[in-house]
Design a protein around this motif. Structure first.
Motif, PDB file in Angstrom:
ATOM      1  N   GLN A  52      13.582 -16.195  26.994  1.00 23.23           N
ATOM      2  CA  GLN A  52      12.391 -16.391  27.819  1.00 23.23           C
ATOM      3  C   GLN A  52      12.199 -15.108  28.637  1.00 23.23           C
ATOM      4  O   GLN A  52      13.110 -14.687  29.341  1.00 23.23           O
ATOM      5  CB  GLN A  52      12.632 -17.582  28.738  1.00 23.23           C
ATOM      6  CG  GLN A  52      11.384 -18.216  29.254  1.00 23.23           C
ATOM      7  CD  GLN A  52      11.616 -19.685  29.624  1.00 23.23           C
ATOM      8  OE1 GLN A  52      12.745 -20.112  29.825  1.00 23.23           O
ATOM      9  NE2 GLN A  52      10.545 -20.445  29.721  1.00 23.23           N
ATOM     10  N   VAL A  53      11.030 -14.509  28.504  1.00 21.92           N
ATOM     11  CA  VAL A  53      10.795 -13.223  29.158  1.00 21.92           C
ATOM     12  C   VAL A  53       9.710 -13.368  30.224  1.00 21.92           C
ATOM     13  O   VAL A  53       8.669 -13.980  29.980  1.00 21.92           O
ATOM     14  CB  VAL A  53      10.340 -12.160  28.122  1.00 21.92           C
ATOM     15  CG1 VAL A  53      10.176 -10.796  28.773  1.00 21.92           C
ATOM     16  CG2 VAL A  53      11.333 -12.071  26.963  1.00 21.92           C
ATOM     17  N   TYR A  54       9.961 -12.810  31.403  1.00 25.54           N
ATOM     18  CA  TYR A  54       8.977 -12.857  32.492  1.00 25.54           C
ATOM     19  C   TYR A  54       8.543 -11.453  32.859  1.00 25.54           C
ATOM     20  O   TYR A  54       9.338 -10.517  32.768  1.00 25.54           O
ATOM     21  CB  TYR A  54       9.594 -13.492  33.743  1.00 25.54           C
ATOM     22  CG  TYR A  54      10.176 -14.837  33.493  1.00 25.54           C
ATOM     23  CD1 TYR A  54       9.354 -15.957  33.384  1.00 25.54           C
ATOM     24  CD2 TYR A  54      11.550 -15.000  33.332  1.00 25.54           C
ATOM     25  CE1 TYR A  54       9.890 -17.204  33.139  1.00 25.54           C
ATOM     26  CE2 TYR A  54      12.104 -16.241  33.088  1.00 25.54           C
ATOM     27  CZ  TYR A  54      11.262 -17.342  32.990  1.00 25.54           C
ATOM     28  OH  TYR A  54      11.797 -18.572  32.737  1.00 25.54           O
ATOM     29  N   GLU A  55       7.289 -11.326  33.324  1.00 25.74           N
ATOM     30  CA  GLU A  55       6.862 -10.061  33.928  1.00 25.74           C
ATOM     31  C   GLU A  55       7.184 -10.145  35.412  1.00 25.74           C
ATOM     32  O   GLU A  55       6.624 -10.953  36.118  1.00 25.74           O
ATOM     33  CB  GLU A  55       5.352  -9.883  33.758  1.00 25.74           C
ATOM     34  CG  GLU A  55       4.953  -9.130  32.517  1.00 25.74           C
ATOM     35  CD  GLU A  55       3.458  -8.888  32.492  1.00 25.74           C
ATOM     36  OE1 GLU A  55       2.944  -8.222  33.404  1.00 25.74           O
ATOM     37  OE2 GLU A  55       2.820  -9.390  31.565  1.00 25.74           O
ATOM     38  N   ARG A  56       8.091  -9.343  35.830  1.00 21.50           N
ATOM     39  CA  ARG A  56       8.608  -9.356  37.203  1.00 21.50           C
ATOM     40  C   ARG A  56       9.238 -10.712  37.540  1.00 21.50           C
ATOM     41  O   ARG A  56       9.286 -11.623  36.724  1.00 21.50           O
ATOM     42  CB  ARG A  56       7.528  -9.004  38.232  1.00 21.50           C
ATOM     43  CG  ARG A  56       7.026  -7.587  38.084  1.00 21.50           C
ATOM     44  CD  ARG A  56       6.843  -6.945  39.458  1.00 21.50           C
ATOM     45  NE  ARG A  56       6.409  -5.565  39.320  1.00 21.50           N
ATOM     46  CZ  ARG A  56       5.146  -5.181  39.389  1.00 21.50           C
ATOM     47  NH1 ARG A  56       4.204  -6.067  39.640  1.00 21.50           N
ATOM     48  NH2 ARG A  56       4.833  -3.927  39.243  1.00 21.50           N
ATOM     49  N   SER A  57       9.748 -10.800  38.787  1.00 24.15           N
ATOM     50  CA  SER A  57      10.551 -11.962  39.142  1.00 24.15           C
ATOM     51  C   SER A  57      10.520 -12.185  40.648  1.00 24.15           C
ATOM     52  O   SER A  57       9.999 -11.350  41.394  1.00 24.15           O
ATOM     53  CB  SER A  57      12.001 -11.694  38.721  1.00 24.15           C
ATOM     54  OG  SER A  57      12.468 -10.513  39.378  1.00 24.15           O
ATOM     55  N   VAL A  58      11.101 -13.284  41.084  1.00 25.50           N
ATOM     56  CA  VAL A  58      11.200 -13.514  42.538  1.00 25.50           C
ATOM     57  C   VAL A  58      12.084 -12.437  43.185  1.00 25.50           C
ATOM     58  O   VAL A  58      12.027 -12.228  44.391  1.00 25.50           O
ATOM     59  CB  VAL A  58      11.771 -14.918  42.869  1.00 25.50           C
ATOM     60  CG1 VAL A  58      10.805 -16.009  42.438  1.00 25.50           C
ATOM     61  CG2 VAL A  58      13.138 -15.144  42.254  1.00 25.50           C
ATOM     62  N   TYR A  59      12.874 -11.752  42.356  1.00 25.21           N
ATOM     63  CA  TYR A  59      13.766 -10.702  42.894  1.00 25.21           C
ATOM     64  C   TYR A  59      13.005  -9.405  43.155  1.00 25.21           C
ATOM     65  O   TYR A  59      13.212  -8.753  44.175  1.00 25.21           O
ATOM     66  CB  TYR A  59      14.953 -10.489  41.949  1.00 25.21           C
ATOM     67  CG  TYR A  59      15.633 -11.797  41.619  1.00 25.21           C
ATOM     68  CD1 TYR A  59      16.378 -12.454  42.598  1.00 25.21           C
ATOM     69  CD2 TYR A  59      15.474 -12.414  40.376  1.00 25.21           C
ATOM     70  CE1 TYR A  59      16.960 -13.690  42.331  1.00 25.21           C
ATOM     71  CE2 TYR A  59      16.062 -13.649  40.099  1.00 25.21           C
ATOM     72  CZ  TYR A  59      16.799 -14.273  41.083  1.00 25.21           C
ATOM     73  OH  TYR A  59      17.359 -15.498  40.820  1.00 25.21           O
ATOM     74  N   SER A  60      12.105  -9.031  42.228  1.00 25.05           N
ATOM     75  CA  SER A  60      11.315  -7.820  42.513  1.00 25.05           C
ATOM     76  C   SER A  60      10.324  -8.091  43.634  1.00 25.05           C
ATOM     77  O   SER A  60       9.984  -7.192  44.403  1.00 25.05           O
ATOM     78  CB  SER A  60      10.605  -7.282  41.274  1.00 25.05           C
ATOM     79  OG  SER A  60      10.164  -8.294  40.428  1.00 25.05           O
TER      80      SER A  60
END
Ligand code: DTP
Length: 236
Positions: free
Chosen positions: A97-105
């Motif tokens: 599962q790939v996300y563009e950016r995250s809660v971390y960035s």
């Protein structure tokens, strides 16, 4: 077990293009894009109107940065929490599962940057960090990442790409803003000098991909990048 990976990188570096490339190469994986349209259309409850929070943030960052960060983090959290599709579960090999950016960035790139630029004040920053840590800890493994792909290009290159795509809200973005964001990515993902507050995050493997060369229309560059990604994933 599903592997969750985020694509990180400066504004306009080419995350969406890269995400599309990945999705075409591996239709069985699930690639989720950044919920930017939600930030451009914040619906007002019980009224037929909406506002463009992305534009408000760029036009008056001192007033709107904190609000923007709460909204973008919430929309990312929602994305991370969505259950995997049936298609993904039938994936050959390990489902990814790939996300563009995250809660971390959101926190270690953008919110931190806005705080250092004094667009988020100390009180707002304390409140932000408090709920961010709480939420990440509460959701635990549901929002943990197994890997990070860092798309890296010089701030000048990102500036050119940003100009070319001509998104209205971003017209006021200056090179020095992209330079600051670039340094934040380097400190977080390469130099590891950014203080992070989650144990698992410190150990997440990072694949650095040089995307200084145009890859959008060059099949040989694309093939090389995809090979690097496959090798990285098989080692996760
Ligand atoms: P790419 O060109 O790499 O695909 P994108 O998918 O369009 O990039 P951006 O990186 O351009 O995605 O992000 C969309 C816009 O939202 C951009 O102007 C940066 C801004 N943005 C995203 N997250 C945040 C945040 N947490 N704080 C402030 N701005 C943000």
């Amino acid at each position: 077990r599903i592997k969750r990976v985020s694509i990180e990188g400066n504004i306009a570096v080419g995350k969406s293009t890269f995400a599309r490339l990945l999705q075409n190469a591996r239709p069985d994986w699930e690639v989720t894009s950044e919920p930017i349209s939600k930030w451009q259309n914040v619906h007002h409850m019980s009224q037929q109107s909406s506002s463009n929070l992305l534009q408000m943030m760029y036009q008056d960052p001192k007033r709107w940065s904190y609000t923007f960060q709460t909204f973008s983090c919430m929309s990312r959290l929602r994305t991370h929490l969505e259950p995997p599709s049936a298609r993904l579960l039938q994936s050959r090999g390990t489902p990814v599962q790939v996300y563009e950016r995250s809660v971390y960035s959101d926190r270690y790139i953008f919110a931190l940057n806005m705080f250092e630029l004094r667009c988020i004040n100390s009180t707002e920053w304390a409140v932000y960090q408090d709920w961010h840590s709480f939420l990440v800890e509460q959701f635990g493994h549901q929002i943990q990442l197994e890997g990070i792909i860092y798309l890296r290009a010089s701030p000048q290159t990102c500036m050119e790409r940003l100009g070319r795509r001509g998104r209205t809200e971003e017209q006021g973005v200056r090179l020095d803003y992209l330079e600051k964001l670039h340094t934040r990515h380097e400190n977080w993902l390469v130099n590891k000098s950014t203080e992070v507050h989650f144990e698992h995050l410190e150990k997440v493997p990072v694949l650095v991909l040089d995307v200084g060369v145009e890859f959008e229309k060059d099949p040989s560059v694309q093939a090389k990048l995809l090979t690097e990604v496959e090798t990285f994933f098989s080692g996760l």
